[in-house]
Design a protein around this motif. Sequence first.
Motif, PDB file in Angstrom:
ATOM      1  N   VAL A  36       2.752 101.483   8.951  1.00  0.00           N
ATOM      2  CA  VAL A  36       3.026 100.220   7.913  1.00  0.00           C
ATOM      3  C   VAL A  36       4.728 100.322   8.226  1.00  0.00           C
ATOM      4  CG1 VAL A  36       4.231 100.685   5.621  1.00  0.00           C
ATOM      5  CG2 VAL A  36       2.942  98.320   6.782  1.00  0.00           C
ATOM      6  N   VAL A  37       5.198 101.388   8.547  1.00  0.00           N
ATOM      7  CA  VAL A  37       6.375 101.858   8.675  1.00  0.00           C
ATOM      8  C   VAL A  37       7.534 100.782   9.233  1.00  0.00           C
ATOM      9  CG1 VAL A  37       7.965 104.534   8.909  1.00  0.00           C
ATOM     10  CG2 VAL A  37       5.334 104.221   9.676  1.00  0.00           C
ATOM     11  N   SER A  38       6.463 100.293  10.748  1.00  0.00           N
ATOM     12  CA  SER A  38       7.892  99.279  10.823  1.00  0.00           C
ATOM     13  C   SER A  38       8.412  98.004  10.580  1.00  0.00           C
ATOM     14  CB  SER A  38       7.202  98.888  12.354  1.00  0.00           C
ATOM     15  OG  SER A  38       5.914  98.162  12.599  1.00  0.00           O
ATOM     16  N   TYR A  39       7.545  97.847   9.432  1.00  0.00           N
ATOM     17  CA  TYR A  39       8.253  96.905   8.506  1.00  0.00           C
ATOM     18  C   TYR A  39       8.393  96.101   8.029  1.00  0.00           C
ATOM     19  CZ  TYR A  39       3.078  95.172  10.653  1.00  0.00           C
ATOM     20  OH  TYR A  39       2.474  95.061  11.587  1.00  0.00           O
ATOM     21  N   TYR A  40       9.869  95.255   7.988  1.00  0.00           N
ATOM     22  CA  TYR A  40      10.886  95.188   6.890  1.00  0.00           C
ATOM     23  C   TYR A  40      11.387  93.925   6.492  1.00  0.00           C
ATOM     24  CZ  TYR A  40      13.556  94.432  11.645  1.00  0.00           C
ATOM     25  OH  TYR A  40      13.883  93.697  12.964  1.00  0.00           O
ATOM     26  N   PRO A  41      11.588  94.047   5.425  1.00  0.00           N
ATOM     27  CA  PRO A  41      12.030  92.256   5.048  1.00  0.00           C
ATOM     28  C   PRO A  41      13.395  91.536   6.400  1.00  0.00           C
ATOM     29  CG  PRO A  41      12.491  94.051   3.079  1.00  0.00           C
ATOM     30  CD  PRO A  41      12.357  94.876   4.458  1.00  0.00           C
ATOM     31  N   TYR A  68      -2.287 101.442   0.056  1.00  0.00           N
ATOM     32  CA  TYR A  68      -2.299 100.190   1.423  1.00  0.00           C
ATOM     33  C   TYR A  68      -1.330  99.918   0.894  1.00  0.00           C
ATOM     34  CZ  TYR A  68      -3.931  97.541  -2.568  1.00  0.00           C
ATOM     35  OH  TYR A  68      -4.006  96.876  -3.985  1.00  0.00           O
ATOM     36  N   VAL A  69      -0.413  98.904   1.578  1.00  0.00           N
ATOM     37  CA  VAL A  69       1.309  98.378   1.328  1.00  0.00           C
ATOM     38  C   VAL A  69       0.444  96.741   1.350  1.00  0.00           C
ATOM     39  CG1 VAL A  69       3.194  97.932   2.147  1.00  0.00           C
ATOM     40  CG2 VAL A  69       2.125 100.146   2.198  1.00  0.00           C
ATOM     41  N   GLU A  70       1.386  95.890   0.333  1.00  0.00           N
ATOM     42  CA  GLU A  70       1.194  95.126   0.543  1.00  0.00           C
ATOM     43  C   GLU A  70       2.273  94.220   0.918  1.00  0.00           C
ATOM     44  OE1 GLU A  70       0.037  93.127  -3.676  1.00  0.00           O
ATOM     45  OE2 GLU A  70       2.103  91.396  -3.382  1.00  0.00           O
ATOM     46  N   VAL A 118       7.941  93.963   0.912  1.00  0.00           N
ATOM     47  CA  VAL A 118       7.309  95.577   1.381  1.00  0.00           C
ATOM     48  C   VAL A 118       6.616  96.249  -0.067  1.00  0.00           C
ATOM     49  CG1 VAL A 118       6.199  97.070   2.919  1.00  0.00           C
ATOM     50  CG2 VAL A 118       7.658  95.752   3.430  1.00  0.00           C
ATOM     51  N   MET A 119       5.409  95.892  -0.247  1.00  0.00           N
ATOM     52  CA  MET A 119       5.945  97.004  -1.523  1.00  0.00           C
ATOM     53  C   MET A 119       4.351  97.931  -0.802  1.00  0.00           C
ATOM     54  SD  MET A 119       4.116  95.726  -5.037  1.00  0.00           S
ATOM     55  CE  MET A 119       5.174  93.521  -4.843  1.00  0.00           C
ATOM     56  N   ILE A 120       4.579  99.118  -1.707  1.00  0.00           N
ATOM     57  CA  ILE A 120       3.476 100.403  -1.409  1.00  0.00           C
ATOM     58  C   ILE A 120       2.568 100.466  -2.658  1.00  0.00           C
ATOM     59  CG2 ILE A 120       3.580 102.812  -0.795  1.00  0.00           C
ATOM     60  CD1 ILE A 120       5.878 102.273   0.673  1.00  0.00           C
TER      61      ILE A 120
END
Lengths: 328, 281
Positions: A301-306, A280-282, A274-276
Amino acid sequence: MAEDIKLEIRNMTKKYKTGDGVENINLKVRKGELVTLLGPSGCGKTTILRTIAGFLKCDEGEILIDGKRIDHLPPEKRPTAMVFQNYNLWPHMTVYENLAFGLKLRKVPKQERDRQIKEILELVKMSGMEKKYPSQLSGGQQQRIAIARCLLLKPDVLLLDEPFSALDAKIRSQMREELRKLQIDLKITVVFVTHDQEEAMALSDRIVVMEKGHIVQVDTPANIYENPINKYVASFIGEMNFIELEDKTIAVRPEHVSVKSGEGNGIKGTVRAVMILGHYVEITVDSEYGIIKAYVPNESVVSYYPGESVTLSFSKFLEYPKDEKVVM
Amino acid sequence: MTLGLFNPRRWYYILGRKKITELIILCVFIVFFYGPLIHLFILAFADKYEYPWVLPREFGIRWWEYVFKQKSLVSSMSLSFTFAFLSTAISMVICLPAAFILSRYNFKGRKLIMLSFLIGNAFPKIGLYTSIGIIYYKLGLMGTFVGVLIIHMIESMMIMIWLPTSAFRSVPRQMEEAARDVGAGPVRTFFSITLPLAWPGIAVAAVFAFIASLGENQGTLLVGLPTYKTMPVEMYGVILDYPATAGAVFALILMIPHLLLLLLLRRYIGPETLSKGFKMN
């Protein structure tokens, strides 16, 4: 409308001894339009520009300005002016002398010359620099003078050969904006060469995408972005995900990929990174069809994690036949 | 305790073996190189210099006055400069266009032509002058002004071709294209853009041609005598006929223009321009 066309290239072919060159080039540029020739290095975009300027003779075809053929004329007789990549100001002349050279050749009287030079320097924000030598100026300043040198002569068509590629990123985007403003204010017809798709998108009325000596697509930046004609254009302009299926290739812009947590209907995958990137976030997702990139708005996007399992769906996509090869 | 400042042993241990060897070589070199020069200076300003005195008993400019009173010596000076100016100017007119062509067009045999200018300088000159002499007798150029001038131009031909060729080569093509683009024809582009940008290299060549012409003696001696005696030619006579002190004065005068030109060269044109000038491509 026929009277609208300023520059026309008809069936132009120029081949070098090495076999490189351009073939069957047809292009019409309207009055006051900024057209960009875009492509990787070696695709022939500079060749086209140099044949318009007269530094190269075309093997076949015609070049017309205002309906009159100019392809037989030497460069000094053509109503074109060219801005070069390395500015090419004459180092043994001051800024004033650099600017005055062309006017003197046109026998413009001294007073008129001085007035015009003062005016043009104001226009490119370089007032008071008359007595400086080119080596005393920064790259950006030199390119301003080079552009002024061309504008002074009121060319029918202004040609720019990767004019900003030697400048650093910040000055480049600033110069880009200023050039666009000048071009619109003065209603000049411009042919611009670049390998930088971002620059082409930002500047142009229309973009000519080139590949290996041929024109692949000519359209407005928005249309080229929305509907690239083939995989090559799709890969060259903007970011694009390619998903190889058995009989076809699907192309999806990252902003058209939506990401949902957990299992569901769609393509399954796990978040890899996840890259901010500002607003926007990629999100890079390892999916069953390979790596897919998605751009999602910052707040969601807060919830996404690798490592998280996600499901992807496409709000919009393009299809291309399988056999085409993408040349990057 | 007294430290013998001039004790060589101390020097040896301060400087180390390598440094001391270098120092000795340098000293020998300086004596070898500047000794004759100093002697020349002493001679030139020696009014009274008799055996068994090591140094002159009186210094002055007596011999300078003497030399400047000799009509033949003074006229040889002006003749030398006339030849130098003319041969430099004419060989520029001839060689610069050739150099431009050689720099801009990559035709077959280009390198051969470049090398052919070296040949004139690669063999003992006297052989060349003998054959030139034969041709000159046939053409009636022996003992003429033009004959001597041609000899001087041959001397500088190589440098006048090679240096300007690389100078023209180092002018970016796009500088010329930019000039064509704003409306200058090929001729004006050459004179307004190419020539001024190549000027430093051309100036070096001109300086060398000038110096070469000033120093030319064998050819002038063979072709020009007895009508045209330049300074170096006159030098032969001076060695034989005049006192050594007058010869010293004359030798110093011969050195002045060389020194001035070389100083100019060092001041305005770096060694890179020179080394670049002798590249063949």
